[in-house]
Structure formats: C-alpha cells, structure tokens
Design a protein around this motif. Structure first.
Motif, PDB file in Angstrom:
ATOM      1  N   TRP A 280       0.731  -1.370   0.217  1.00 23.41           N
ATOM      2  CA  TRP A 280       0.494  -0.196  -0.169  1.00 23.41           C
ATOM      3  C   TRP A 280       0.620   1.056   0.494  1.00 23.41           C
ATOM      4  N   LEU A 281       0.472   2.294  -0.817  1.00 20.44           N
ATOM      5  CA  LEU A 281       1.269   3.754  -1.099  1.00 20.44           C
ATOM      6  C   LEU A 281      -0.099   4.920  -0.393  1.00 20.44           C
ATOM      7  N   GLY A 282      -0.691   4.531  -0.260  1.00 15.64           N
ATOM      8  CA  GLY A 282      -2.060   5.445   0.295  1.00 15.64           C
ATOM      9  C   GLY A 282      -2.970   4.673   0.232  1.00 15.64           C
ATOM     10  N   ASP A 283      -3.941   5.758   0.813  1.00 17.11           N
ATOM     11  CA  ASP A 283      -5.578   5.136   0.094  1.00 17.11           C
ATOM     12  C   ASP A 283      -5.905   5.229  -1.529  1.00 17.11           C
ATOM     13  N   GLY A 284      -6.559   3.593  -1.452  1.00 17.31           N
ATOM     14  CA  GLY A 284      -6.544   2.734  -2.280  1.00 17.31           C
ATOM     15  C   GLY A 284      -5.772   3.496  -3.539  1.00 17.31           C
ATOM     16  N   ILE A 285      -4.296   3.177  -3.061  1.00 17.95           N
ATOM     17  CA  ILE A 285      -2.718   3.851  -4.052  1.00 17.95           C
ATOM     18  C   ILE A 285      -2.352   2.492  -4.111  1.00 17.95           C
ATOM     19  N   LEU A 286      -1.280   1.582  -4.808  1.00 19.55           N
ATOM     20  CA  LEU A 286      -0.970   0.235  -4.233  1.00 19.55           C
ATOM     21  C   LEU A 286       0.309  -0.754  -5.479  1.00 19.55           C
ATOM     22  N   LEU A 287       1.408  -0.209  -4.746  1.00 15.84           N
ATOM     23  CA  LEU A 287       2.714  -0.700  -5.534  1.00 15.84           C
ATOM     24  C   LEU A 287       2.568  -2.258  -5.828  1.00 15.84           C
ATOM     25  N   ILE A 288       2.749  -3.361  -6.772  1.00 10.72           N
ATOM     26  CA  ILE A 288       2.726  -4.279  -7.068  1.00 10.72           C
ATOM     27  C   ILE A 288       4.258  -4.406  -8.295  1.00 10.72           C
ATOM     28  N   SER A 403      15.381   2.976  -4.646  1.00  9.91           N
ATOM     29  CA  SER A 403      14.822   3.762  -5.604  1.00  9.91           C
ATOM     30  C   SER A 403      13.509   4.438  -4.423  1.00  9.91           C
ATOM     31  N   HIS A 404      12.619   5.505  -4.961  1.00  8.34           N
ATOM     32  CA  HIS A 404      11.931   5.971  -4.194  1.00  8.34           C
ATOM     33  C   HIS A 404      11.305   5.985  -5.606  1.00  8.34           C
ATOM     34  N   LEU A 405       9.223   6.334  -4.489  1.00  5.09           N
ATOM     35  CA  LEU A 405       9.250   6.204  -5.811  1.00  5.09           C
ATOM     36  C   LEU A 405       8.691   7.216  -7.178  1.00  5.09           C
ATOM     37  N   LEU A 406       9.455   8.554  -7.241  1.00  7.77           N
ATOM     38  CA  LEU A 406       9.641   9.942  -7.369  1.00  7.77           C
ATOM     39  C   LEU A 406      10.918   9.329  -8.526  1.00  7.77           C
ATOM     40  N   SER A 407      11.479   7.996  -9.068  1.00  3.78           N
ATOM     41  CA  SER A 407      12.000   7.616 -10.178  1.00  3.78           C
ATOM     42  C   SER A 407      11.336   6.910 -11.008  1.00  3.78           C
ATOM     43  N   VAL A 408       9.835   6.548 -10.268  1.00  3.73           N
ATOM     44  CA  VAL A 408       9.238   5.488 -11.483  1.00  3.73           C
ATOM     45  C   VAL A 408       7.739   6.131 -11.726  1.00  3.73           C
ATOM     46  N   THR A 409       7.458   7.813 -11.143  1.00  3.61           N
ATOM     47  CA  THR A 409       6.284   7.985 -11.868  1.00  3.61           C
ATOM     48  C   THR A 409       7.010   9.959 -12.056  1.00  3.61           C
ATOM     49  N   GLY A 410       7.486  10.725 -11.042  1.00  4.14           N
ATOM     50  CA  GLY A 410       7.843  11.674 -11.021  1.00  4.14           C
ATOM     51  C   GLY A 410       7.398  12.571 -10.167  1.00  4.14           C
ATOM     52  N   ARG A 411       6.416  11.872  -9.030  1.00  2.00           N
ATOM     53  CA  ARG A 411       5.306  12.102  -8.824  1.00  2.00           C
ATOM     54  C   ARG A 411       5.351  11.479  -6.898  1.00  2.00           C
ATOM     55  N   THR A 412       4.535  12.354  -6.162  1.00  2.00           N
ATOM     56  CA  THR A 412       4.842  11.570  -4.631  1.00  2.00           C
ATOM     57  C   THR A 412       2.903  11.700  -4.480  1.00  2.00           C
ATOM     58  N   PHE A 413       2.826  10.584  -4.032  1.00  2.00           N
ATOM     59  CA  PHE A 413       1.368   9.933  -3.554  1.00  2.00           C
ATOM     60  C   PHE A 413       1.212  10.464  -1.975  1.00  2.00           C
ATOM     61  N   PRO A 414       0.602  10.238  -1.210  1.00  2.00           N
ATOM     62  CA  PRO A 414      -0.174  10.604   0.162  1.00  2.00           C
ATOM     63  C   PRO A 414       0.250   9.304   0.867  1.00  2.00           C
TER      64      PRO A 414
END
Length: 491
Positions: A280-288, A403-414
């Motif tokens: 889980w990365l946030g409410d309704g957000i998942l990393l697989i 790495s952090h999610l920034l390296s995948v998406t260029g943005r952050t999640f709550p």
C-alpha cells in the motif's frame, strides 16, 4: 534518468553469521528502531505511550536483525549483546521451492517482548527474541505479512489458494467447532492452515487464526497466493498471486470462530504475468511487482519490441515490472465522512469477479545493465519503515536498485504515516535519481537506475545474493548465500 553512480555506497560492516551455505534465506531488521519517527502515534492506534519501558525495548533491539534459512533462525543483536542461533526442526523433508521467511511482531499487551515469526517448510513458528523460546507453533502456509500498525495481526499466503489471518493476542484453541463447510453436513473440527477437511490440530500456543480468505470461483485466487499487504489504517488487506490478479479484502476482527470470506471488495487481472509482491502506498494506491514472462519467438520481428524484450533460445523474455495502480472504488466503500466501515461491507459481482474499477498510474520495466531479465529479489518498504521506497536486487548481475516512487512516476503519493519530514530527507539523501522528471504517459523508459553495491572481486567464487533489506537508518543490508551479510551506507 541520470547515470547511476557506482561509488556512493561503502561497506560499513561485514558479518559472518553462519558457516553453511543457503540460497533459501530471508532477512528483516527490527522495524521499530530509534530511527523511525512517529512509532508511538501509529502503533496500536496510538494506544502506545512513550514509556521508559517501551523506549528501553527500542534501544535494546535497535538495530537487531533476524535471519532465517532452511535450518536455523539467527538473531543478530546490537550493543555488544551476544547473537545466537535457534535451530529449527529439520526432521521434515524440506521443499526446495518453499522459501523460508521471517518477520517481526508484537503483542498489544507485551511490548517489551518482541516476537519473530518464522515460516519454514509449511510451518509457522512464533519465537520470543528476549526469552529465546517458541511461544506458538502453527501448521501450514509460507509467505508472511505483518500489519504495520497492529503488529499482533499477521497473514500467511499459500499455494492452496488461500490467505490466513492470525492474532498473536489469542491462543490457538485445542478444539474448535468451525462452521459447516459443504459437502459435509456437520461442522468441521479445526482446520490446519493447509486445508479445511482435516481433524488434526491447527497448532499450539499463541497465534489464533480468525479469518481465511478462500480461493475459488466465487472471487478468490485460483492459483498460488504470493503476497499480501495490510492497509495501515483501514480493515483491508490486499493480496496478489500467480493467477495474475490483485484482490482487496475486508478484515473481520472476530475472536469467536474462523470467519471465511470468498468475495473480495475488489478483484482484477492487472497484468499478463504473475504478481509477486504488493504494498500500500496510500488510500486506494497500490504498488505491485510482476514477474518476467517467456513466450515462443515469433517469426515476424515487427510483432516484438526489441527494446523491451530479449530473445534467447527461441524464447522472448519480457521483463517484469513495477506498477502503481489506483483502486477507483475506494471512496465508494470508505467515504471521507469519518464513518466507521461496516463489518458487513460487501460489493457486487462486478467488484469481486473481474472489476474494471482501477487505473494504472505508472509502469516501469525491470532491467539491469542490459542483461536478459530475471526475477529480482524485492523488498518494498511499508510503515513503520520508509514507505515509498523499494529495493530490488538482481542476483545475476549483482546489482541493486534502491529507489523511491519519484524515480518511477516523477510525483509523490499521500502516505498514511507521520514520518513526512524523514521521507523528504531520505528522498534527498538516498534516491538514486537526483533530478527526476515526469515520465511521458507515466511509462518508464525501460530501465531503473541501479547501484552496484558489490565489488565483484569482494565476492568469493560462486557467491550470490540470497536476500536484501532496507533499514530505518537508510542502510542497505545484503545477505549472501555463504553465510555472510553486508551493511552499506551512503557516502
């Protein structure tokens, strides 16, 4: 993305923990170390006070490390405290494909007595690190996931298509009348984790099973369940498996009997390959994290993308991916009005059979140095550690991607924790891509930045990577196959 640097990390410590070789090993550092902020605010819904006793426990076990292989559990303690090895029962014939796993846990009433949960050869051991003895023995299952904020709750996943949820605050009943399970006319007596048709005991000691997520046509998994992740705040657990599905289930915290659920709130075939892990990365957000796939090579080259596929021995090897998805039905079940979710929460057939209520936010191919892709070893951090970070190790090229999610998406999640400041600091300090830019159509460029933490000459002939972990301090821990481990710090 920027060119990776191979000189940023240095070995701060090397430990020889065993004289035996093992490729079937797992590692996890103590997750409530002093470097983790906001532990008391999040642990057990904020019911844990910053007492001197709890602080002493954190000091005593920071930064302890638990390691398990097919034969033994190793506890590496800090501050000069002697480390020790606890041999596991090796009388049973081990399955070479059954990977041993380890995780830390706590009971809500015994915070000063940290526990280690060991999955070994279809058995679960609940081990007291302080008293060096087994508190619970549970039959069955392999994969382990501990609740990030209620660590007395843990789940196990299995090749029998099911996921089991356990509570360490309760003892395993010796005789329990379970609900009627067709085609039998009467109640089934005690169900060990590997099935529901036996009369043998589920185990002894602490660790009572209170919910089973059933596989099958009604909405459950139809193949091996490979990973699970608890939502840190809501009564939800996400699972993934070899059937290429991601499922989200409600949790029923009952202490009366085993609650069986066969209809998740969400079920979708997200990818065309096995889903190996989930977070889980946030409410309704998942990393697989998905596996590589192999298909016979086509005679028409125009049907394949040479930049994203690799041909070898007449087969096309498609790399695995890191995918970030959003469950669009989250607000329908959990609106922003402060209401406590109903225990009888249930969706419709369009939710639990093959839902279309999701969106793929980002996809990143997993390749290392142009090698033919293999399934890397993964470690995806969740609270209370460093949510948003993931660690990938390619055992073939001996390369590590931190790495952090920034390296995948260029943005952050709550992220659902109170460690925002530390996340920002860690992003600046250990993220490999120092200048991330938004990705075109949110799709990765084919490779992730990799950090070669190992120098090849430092490895003995035949040495390989068995497991990896990310500590709260930002250190990377690499476990070798010959009883050695390395701690790496950012230069």
């Amino acid at each position: 993305m920027s060119t990776p640097s191979y000189a940023r990390y240095h070995v701060s410590k090397q430990v020889i923990y065993s004289n035996e070789s093992s490729t079937n090993a797992s590692i996890q550092p103590f997750p409530w170390a002093l470097g983790v902020k906001g532990v008391e605010d999040n642990l057990f819904r904020g019911r844990v006070s910053a007492s001197e006793r709890w602080l002493a426990t954190r000091v005593e076990f920071s930064p302890a490390v638990a390691i398990v292989d097919s034969k033994s559990l190793y506890i590496l303690l800090p501050n000069g405290t002697p480390s020790y090895c606890f041999p596991l029962d090796t009388d049973l014939q081990a399955d070479p494909q059954d990977r041993s796993q380890v995780a830390w846990a706590l009971r809500s009433t015994q915070l000063s007595d940290p526990l280690v949960i060991v999955a070994n050869n279809r058995r679960i051991f609940v081990f007291s690190v302080k008293h060096r003895k087994v508190y619970g023995y549970i039959r069955g299952h392999g994969g382990i996931a501990v609740h990030p904020t209620l660590p007395n709750i843990f789940a196990t996943t299995s090749a029998d298509f099911t996921t089991r949820l356990y509570n360490l605050d309760h003892e395993i009943p010796l005789n329990e009348d379970n609900p009627i399970w067709p085609p039998w006319e009467g109640p089934a007596m005690a169900s060990a984790a590997h099935g529901t048709d036996g009369v043998d005991s589920a185990g002894t000691g602490i660790g009572r099973c209170f919910q089973m997520l059933v596989g099958g046509r009604s909405g459950g998994h139809n193949w091996d369940v490979l990973g699970a992740a608890f939502h840190p705040r809501l009564p939800l657990i996400a699972t993934c498996g070899a059937d290429r599905h991601v499922k989200i289930w409600r949790i029923n915290y009952t202490d009366k009997t085993v609650f069986r659920e066969d209809k998740p709130l969400f079920s979708a075939k997200i990818t065309t390959s096995r889903v190996l892990s989930i977070a889980w990365l946030g409410d309704g957000i998942l990393l697989i994290h998905t596996a590589t796939t192999s298909t016979p090579a086509t005679e028409d080259p125009s049907q394949t993308d040479p930049e994203l596929t690799y041909e070898t021995s007449g087969m096309i090897i498609d790399p695995g991916t890191i995918d970030i998805i959003e469950w669009l039905g989250f607000k329908r079940f959990f609106p922003d009005d402060g209401r406590i979710p109903d225990q009888s929460l249930r969706g419709g057939a369009s939710d639990y059979l093959d839902s279309k209520s999701y969106l793929v936010l980002a996809t990143q191919k997993l390749t290392f140095s142009g090698n033919i892709p293999t399934n890397p070893i993964t470690n995806i951090s969740q609270p209370p550690l460093l949510p948003g970070y993931f660690l990938l190790v390619d055992p073939e090229s001996m390369e590590v991607c931190l790495s952090h999610l920034l390296s995948v998406t260029g943005r952050t999640f709550p992220v659902n924790n109170d460690a925002g400041d530390s996340l920002v600091d860690m992003t600046k300090r250990i993220r490999l891509d120092d200048n991330p830019s938004p990705l075109q159509n949110e799709i990765g460029d084919g490779t992730l930045p990799a950090e070669r933490l190992f120098q090849f000459e430092a490895l003995e002939s035949g040495e390989r990577i068995a497991a990896c972990a990310l500590m709260a301090t930002g250190e990377v821990v690499i476990l070798g196959t010959r009883g050695r481990m390395w701690f790496f710090r950012d230069s």
